[in-house]
Design an enzyme around this catalytic site. Structure first.
Site, PDB file in Angstrom:
ATOM      1  CB  SER A  29      -0.966  -0.039   1.193  1.00 53.44           C
ATOM      2  OG  SER A  29      -1.985   0.925   1.071  1.00 53.44           O
ATOM      3  CG  ASP A  39      -7.432  -3.374  -2.473  1.00 52.86           C
ATOM      4  OD1 ASP A  39      -8.114  -2.551  -1.838  1.00 52.86           O
ATOM      5  OD2 ASP A  39      -6.188  -3.424  -2.420  1.00 52.86           O
ATOM      6  CG  HIS A  55      -5.579  -2.723   0.766  1.00 47.12           C
ATOM      7  ND1 HIS A  55      -4.977  -2.456  -0.448  1.00 47.12           N
ATOM      8  CD2 HIS A  55      -4.985  -1.903   1.669  1.00 47.12           C
ATOM      9  CE1 HIS A  55      -4.060  -1.514  -0.284  1.00 47.12           C
ATOM     10  NE2 HIS A  55      -4.037  -1.152   0.983  1.00 47.12           N
TER      11      HIS A  55
END
Length: 305
Positions: A152, A229, A264
């Site tokens: 991320s 995600d 995620h």
């Protein structure tokens, strides 16, 4: 001469040691913690390869240590793994702790140029400069055999570190990176706060822009993205923009994989952790014979089941 570090914790793990250290950062001007996994080979083998892992929004050094299960694969391949915190700590600037996506736990791996952040929020220089020197002076590693990884916000950090420093890292492995921060809400908020309104300045910390201009040794990149995600749907990540930039640059070899059904979080990360360590080890810098001998030794000891 080794710079002083303080051992905060140490636990045996897969035959190696999972440690957390603390030191005074001259770049960030505060105490900083980082995780350091020392594989079993560190006791006898010199010049071990090294992977840096950069975490995402809200994380400390503890998230990757406790949730990902990376130690099994680092031990298997004889790789030292270093994972720093995600921001400086302890300053209490106005607004520093008000939101999860800016300030504490969200340094975005840039060198801030705006007040009040510019003196301390210099995570780019910390990750690419001060931390590697600290690791090299205190541990038995070969700094020329380094790779970088992240998730991320940390995937963003890993990509820009490699693209801005050709040859420094042998490869890059990322999970659901914020790949075009100049064009997503998270990135616009962070870059405006840390770097100001000049969008030209943002490009030096945007992997999608940097990929177009990369001119260095051929760089292998593994990018896994969860197909379910929610941040992909919300246009916070934009990996397709990064992939387009890589396709126009023959020096970048991107393996972009969409993993259907994954989101995620850390269940996604741990599901593909072995793939990422195999990518790092097989493609780049691990002594294959050492890996085979270590695996055979542990098989006879019934360590792995």
């Amino acid at each position: 001469m080794a710079k002083p570090i303080k051992l905060v914790s140490q636990s045996k793990c897969y035959g190696g040691l999972q440690c957390v250290y603390e030191h005074e950062s001259s770049i960030l001007k505060c105490p900083m913690k980082f995780g350091c996994f020392l594989p079993p080979q560190h006791e006898k083998k010199k010049n071990l390869p090294l992977v840096y892992y950069l975490s995402g929004l809200t994380c400390t050094e503890q998230n990757y240590i406790m949730k990902s299960g990376f130690q099994r694969y680092a031990a298997k391949h004889g790789i030292v793994v270093v994972n720093p915190d995600t921001s400086p700590r302890g300053f209490d600037f106005p607004g520093e702790h008000d939101s999860y996506d800016f300030g504490s736990g969200a340094g975005f791996y840039v060198n801030a140029t705006e007040e009040p952040w510019k003196t301390n929020y210099r995570m780019y220089s910390y990750v690419t400069g001060e931390l590697p020197k600290l690791i090299q002076s205190n541990f038995n590693v070969n700094i020329s055999k380094s790779a970088i990884s992240g998730h991320s916000m940390g995937g963003h950090g890993a990509l820009i570190a490699a693209l801005k420093n050709p040859g420094k890292y042998k490869c890059v492995s990322v999970y659901a990176p914020i790949a075009n921060p100049s064009e997503c809400p998270w990135g616009v908020k962070a870059f405006t706060g840390f770097l100001g309104e000049n969008k030209q300045a943002w490009k030096q910390y945007d992997a999608t822009h940097l990929a177009k201009e990369y001119d260095g040794p051929k760089l292998e990149i593994l990018l896994d993205q969860g197909g379910d995600d929610p941040y992909l749907t919300d246009k916070q990540l934009l990996p397709e923009n990064f992939a387009a930039s890589c396709s126009s640059n023959k020096l970048l070899n991107l393996n972009y994989r969409t993993q259907q059904g994954y989101d995620h979080g850390y269940f996604f990360i741990m599901s593909f952790m072995e793939d990422h360590f195999n990518f790092i080890a097989k493609t780049h810098f691990v002594d294959t014979m050492s890996f085979v001998m270590f695996s055979l030794q542990n098989l006879t000891r019934n360590v792995y089941i």
